[in-house]
Design a protein around this motif. Structure first.
Motif, mmCIF file in Angstrom:
data_model
loop_
_atom_site.group_PDB
_atom_site.id
_atom_site.type_symbol
_atom_site.label_atom_id
_atom_site.label_comp_id
_atom_site.label_asym_id
_atom_site.label_seq_id
_atom_site.Cartn_x
_atom_site.Cartn_y
_atom_site.Cartn_z
ATOM 1 N N PHE A 118 81.599 -94.534 55.363
ATOM 2 C CA PHE A 118 81.249 -93.120 55.450
ATOM 3 C C PHE A 118 80.123 -92.998 56.477
ATOM 4 C CE2 PHE A 118 82.772 -94.114 51.253
ATOM 5 C CZ PHE A 118 83.539 -93.036 50.839
ATOM 6 N N THR A 119 80.441 -92.671 57.689
ATOM 7 C CA THR A 119 79.431 -92.581 58.746
ATOM 8 C C THR A 119 79.034 -91.132 58.937
ATOM 9 O OG1 THR A 119 80.393 -94.500 59.853
ATOM 10 C CG2 THR A 119 78.873 -93.137 61.136
ATOM 11 N N TYR A 120 77.815 -90.815 58.508
ATOM 12 C CA TYR A 120 77.333 -89.431 58.604
ATOM 13 C C TYR A 120 76.958 -89.102 60.039
ATOM 14 C CZ TYR A 120 74.386 -85.337 58.217
ATOM 15 O OH TYR A 120 73.844 -84.091 58.399
ATOM 16 N N SER A 121 77.241 -87.873 60.438
ATOM 17 C CA SER A 121 76.822 -87.400 61.750
ATOM 18 C C SER A 121 76.671 -85.892 61.699
ATOM 19 C CB SER A 121 77.850 -87.771 62.828
ATOM 20 O OG SER A 121 77.478 -87.208 64.062
ATOM 21 N N ASP A 122 75.693 -85.384 62.421
ATOM 22 C CA ASP A 122 75.548 -83.930 62.534
ATOM 23 C C ASP A 122 75.976 -83.463 63.920
ATOM 24 O OD1 ASP A 122 73.523 -84.856 64.096
ATOM 25 O OD2 ASP A 122 71.898 -83.893 62.992
ATOM 26 N N ASN A 123 76.780 -84.311 64.593
ATOM 27 C CA ASN A 123 77.186 -83.971 65.953
ATOM 28 C C ASN A 123 78.603 -84.490 66.210
ATOM 29 O OD1 ASN A 123 76.946 -82.992 68.569
ATOM 30 N ND2 ASN A 123 76.145 -84.939 69.341
ATOM 31 N N ARG A 132 77.469 -80.782 59.929
ATOM 32 C CA ARG A 132 77.432 -81.807 58.896
ATOM 33 C C ARG A 132 78.826 -82.368 58.811
ATOM 34 N NH1 ARG A 132 73.223 -82.302 55.396
ATOM 35 N NH2 ARG A 132 74.536 -83.121 53.757
ATOM 36 N N ASN A 133 78.945 -83.658 59.029
ATOM 37 C CA ASN A 133 80.274 -84.219 59.065
ATOM 38 C C ASN A 133 80.201 -85.716 58.806
ATOM 39 O OD1 ASN A 133 83.080 -84.113 59.373
ATOM 40 N ND2 ASN A 133 82.930 -82.798 61.182
ATOM 41 N N TYR A 134 81.341 -86.315 58.626
ATOM 42 C CA TYR A 134 81.431 -87.752 58.410
ATOM 43 C C TYR A 134 82.653 -88.292 59.146
ATOM 44 C CZ TYR A 134 78.313 -87.021 54.381
ATOM 45 O OH TYR A 134 77.261 -86.681 53.573
ATOM 46 N N TYR A 135 82.475 -89.481 59.708
ATOM 47 C CA TYR A 135 83.618 -90.278 60.116
ATOM 48 C C TYR A 135 84.003 -91.133 58.905
ATOM 49 C CZ TYR A 135 82.390 -89.172 64.981
ATOM 50 O OH TYR A 135 82.115 -88.542 66.164
ATOM 51 N N LEU A 136 85.266 -91.128 58.540
ATOM 52 C CA LEU A 136 85.714 -91.797 57.322
ATOM 53 C C LEU A 136 86.728 -92.887 57.642
ATOM 54 C CD1 LEU A 136 86.362 -88.530 55.285
ATOM 55 C CD2 LEU A 136 84.335 -89.990 55.115
ATOM 56 N N SER A 137 86.524 -94.072 57.078
ATOM 57 C CA SER A 137 87.513 -95.136 57.215
ATOM 58 C C SER A 137 88.687 -94.860 56.287
ATOM 59 C CB SER A 137 86.889 -96.485 56.852
ATOM 60 O OG SER A 137 86.655 -96.569 55.454
ATOM 61 N N ARG A 138 89.746 -95.629 56.440
ATOM 62 C CA ARG A 138 90.895 -95.491 55.534
ATOM 63 C C ARG A 138 90.454 -95.751 54.087
ATOM 64 N NH1 ARG A 138 96.509 -95.678 55.557
ATOM 65 N NH2 ARG A 138 96.526 -95.747 57.825
#
Length: 279
Positions: free
Chosen positions: A64-69, A82-88
């Protein structure tokens, strides 16, 4: 476009180290696909999944990689705050900790369970979670088998299924449960361990294929085909030198594991947020 197609279409890839292809999903895209009305509600689900990830001995930051960009595809100038990069694996946990009564979540769970990399996911889970994954797969396989049996002309499903058990266990279901000490109200499959569940999955899928591929017609013919596949699975287990299925130990009911998982997740969220979980 159905949810499965949307989930597949929303899969992103990038090249990682050693030219390895890495895949990921973007949280706000998933929120839209799963029809969550607000970001706050979906982020609550993400937090539960992160807690579950940590409880399983994994590092949430790796999944769960948080990012605001995070630019939204189709409009690179639009920036989501507010967003996240999500793995499988993260998506899998979201499907497990989301509200299973929602059709979108149930479909998402099914999607991530049947993908070609499901075994990789399962291998990362502790034994209890592996049993849950296997049990879900067996339940789905049973539905498909019943469909094939109906097409073949089966009406008495109790007899049809019991013949499969007799082939595999050399005794009817009632006697299997008696030998293992499983109460009448409990489902044998809910109390089966991983090896036993895997044997059932093989029995079920192979019977379905035999009914379909051989175009077997008639209840008696279909029922005997089920018996013979069960017996072939039994013979394979004997040849492998392991325990016979009736001698495999009874495991705690998966229903109890699911209830405990739900309680632990809810308690962890309450401890994390300092308030009662409304879901």
């Amino acid at each position: 476009m159905d949810i499965r197609e949307q989930l597949e279409k929303s899969r992103h890839t990038k090249t990682g180290r050693r030219d390895q292809e890495l895949e990921y999903w973007i949280a706000r895209e998933l929120m839209s696909i799963l029809a969550y009305p607000t970001w706050q509600k979906f982020e609550d689900v993400i937090r539960r999944a992160m807690i579950a990830c940590e409880k399983m001995g994994r590092h949430p930051d790796r999944h769960f990689t948080y990012s605001d960009n995070v630019p939204m595809p189709g409009n690179e100038k639009q920036v989501t705050r507010r967003n996240y990069y999500l793995s499988r694996y993260a998506c899998y946990l979201i499907s497990m900790t989301g509200d299973s009564s929602r059709e979108e979540i149930a479909t998402m769970k099914d999607y991530f369970a049947i993908q070609t990399r499901k075994q990789e996911i399962a291998e990362e889970l502790p034994d209890g979670q592996k049993r849950i994954v296997l049990r879900q797969r067996v339940a789905k396989a049973n539905k498909q088998l019943n469909g094939a049996a109906k097409k073949a002309g089966v009406v008495n499903y109790g007899y049809f299924n019991n013949r499969g058990y007799i082939g595999m266990y050399d005794r009817p279901l009632r006697d299997v449960k008696l030998k293992k000490g499983i109460p009448d109200k409990e489902d044998l499959l809910d109390c089966s361990g991983r090896a036993e569940l895997a044997a059932h999955e093989f029995r079920i899928t192979q019977t379905e294929q035999r009914l379909n591929n051989n175009n077997i017609q008639g209840e008696q013919n279909a029922t005997e085909a089920h018996f013979h596949v069960g017996r072939e699975v039994r013979n394979a287990m004997a040849k492998a030198g392991g325990k016979m299925p009736e001698d495999l130990p009874r495991e705690p009911s998966i229903k109890n594991l699911l209830r405990k998982q739900a309680r632990d997740s809810k308690r962890a969220i309450e401890n994390f947020t300092g308030k009662k979980d409304s879901n």
